[in-house]
Design an enzyme around this catalytic site. Sequence first.
Site, PDB file in Angstrom:
ATOM      1  CG  HIS A  28      -0.606  -0.302   2.400  1.00 40.62           C
ATOM      2  ND1 HIS A  28       0.237   0.453   3.105  1.00 40.62           N
ATOM      3  CD2 HIS A  28      -1.148  -1.457   3.181  1.00 40.62           C
ATOM      4  CE1 HIS A  28       0.547  -0.160   4.637  1.00 40.62           C
ATOM      5  NE2 HIS A  28      -0.280  -1.382   4.403  1.00 40.62           N
TER       6      HIS A  28
ATOM      7  CG  HIS B  53      -4.181  -5.449  13.250  1.00 42.94           C
ATOM      8  ND1 HIS B  53      -5.189  -4.866  12.876  1.00 42.94           N
ATOM      9  CD2 HIS B  53      -3.045  -4.844  12.325  1.00 42.94           C
ATOM     10  CE1 HIS B  53      -4.979  -3.685  11.872  1.00 42.94           C
ATOM     11  NE2 HIS B  53      -3.766  -4.034  11.546  1.00 42.94           N
TER      12      HIS B  53
ATOM     13  CG  ASP C  32      -0.559  -6.962   7.591  1.00 45.54           C
ATOM     14  OD1 ASP C  32      -1.471  -6.922   8.056  1.00 45.54           O
ATOM     15  OD2 ASP C  32       0.528  -6.265   7.899  1.00 45.54           O
TER      16      ASP C  32
ATOM     17  CG  HIS D 161      -2.282   0.983  11.241  1.00 47.94           C
ATOM     18  ND1 HIS D 161      -2.534   1.053  10.035  1.00 47.94           N
ATOM     19  CD2 HIS D 161      -2.258  -0.285  11.501  1.00 47.94           C
ATOM     20  CE1 HIS D 161      -2.441   0.140   9.398  1.00 47.94           C
ATOM     21  NE2 HIS D 161      -2.250  -0.969  10.270  1.00 47.94           N
TER      22      HIS D 161
ATOM     23  CG  ASP E  90       0.375  -3.597  12.460  1.00 46.09           C
ATOM     24  OD1 ASP E  90       1.188  -4.140  11.794  1.00 46.09           O
ATOM     25  OD2 ASP E  90      -0.423  -3.013  11.906  1.00 46.09           O
TER      26      ASP E  90
ATOM     27  CE1 TYR F 209       5.093  -1.893   9.958  1.00 52.18           C
ATOM     28  CE2 TYR F 209       4.900  -0.605  11.903  1.00 52.18           C
ATOM     29  CZ  TYR F 209       4.657  -1.637  11.214  1.00 52.18           C
ATOM     30  OH  TYR F 209       3.621  -2.257  11.534  1.00 52.18           O
TER      31      TYR F 209
ATOM     32  CG  HIS G  67       4.962  -6.150  10.234  1.00 53.34           C
ATOM     33  ND1 HIS G  67       4.608  -7.138   9.122  1.00 53.34           N
ATOM     34  CD2 HIS G  67       3.775  -5.396  10.653  1.00 53.34           C
ATOM     35  CE1 HIS G  67       3.469  -6.774   8.879  1.00 53.34           C
ATOM     36  NE2 HIS G  67       2.760  -5.876   9.449  1.00 53.34           N
TER      37      HIS G  67
END
Length: 391
Positions: free
Chosen positions: A25, A79, A83, A146, A165, A193, A224
Amino acid sequence: MFKAFQISPDIYWVGAIEWNERYIHGFSMPYGSTTNAYLIMDEQITLIDTCMPGFEDELLERVADVVDPAKIDIIISNHSEKDHAGGLARVLEAAPNAKIVTSDPKGLAILKTYVGEDRTFLPMKNGEDLCIGSRTLRFIHTPMVHWPDNMVTYSELDRILFSNDAFGQFFATSQRFADEVDTGTLMACAKKYFANIIMPFAKQTAKAVTAVRQLDLRMIAPAHGLTWRGPDTERILEAYEQWCTLRPNGSAVVVYATMYGSTARMAQTIAEAFMAAGVSVRLYDVQVSDISDIMTQVMDAEYVAVGSATHNGTVLPPLGQFLTYLKGLTPKGRTGVAFGSYGWMAAAPKEIADVMAGAGFQLPLEPQTSDWDESTTDEPALFQAITDLVR
Ligand code: FEO
């Protein structure tokens, strides 16, 4: 053959390494990425998060290195972005008896659309606990870090925060801990990030960091990249506390798209004026630059100058792409400058100024323009305007 990696007694990293992913994105990932999942071997065998669709077999094979996936009792979804939860349906086929832990009500609402209503959900309110045997896991809601549904999972026994995240980095490596890779590269990835994913939610993230500060922490294991342990735990918390202030460091960023060189010439004049005034500056031709790298610089910038030649009555396409990105991410209250060259109608600089004003920039200068023959550009006047702006 995919193997699990033990990060703590009875806790295994079982995620997916996206060695060749380069783009998500609008965000470039020159080092690839990972989506991390963690397996806790307790009385109730617990999997924290899943993976991006397409990486389910890798994840399940890593789980099978420790235990038959069919024996998983609980899957925690911190979340519901694809992903981390896109692989949930496929993982549930391998773990049909697993109950799904998610935030109540936001995560619950989203996950039902992914896997249907007829699953066993354990929705968790902010601060609720769940005993899985020798461990009690606590769920702390971190809304808008987020997405609305975000939460983190804390294991008090292990003093590990599974932060999803927050505190992540897009960085595919064979290592699993931050102290095993180059710190400069890792922190640059963590900052990029933050700038491109977390920055619009800095206020909410600051609250989340304050909540995390109340925990006794030995490790932060994000969804991540690398896990922070020991002194690196404090390093990333301090970095987030500083980044969340969105305090500019006085620097400038100049971004432009040019047709035949006259807008580039203006950009260089603006950059030179900043330099002469003692302002640290970065200059980007957006046609050969990466917009997510530019945004990382914008995060620190006091001044952002954006220019384009006028083409078909608007900005050049690559500059339009950057403006869209800037509008969604930029911190408010910075000083903006719009500029550009034109043939018979100075449409682009006006359009840029409108977008920047709408995004929350202060624009003390009128849009700076020149006609298409740079030999007629009043460079001294442009240079002086920037000099006066900095004073
Ligand atoms: Fe890494 Fe918001 O998903």
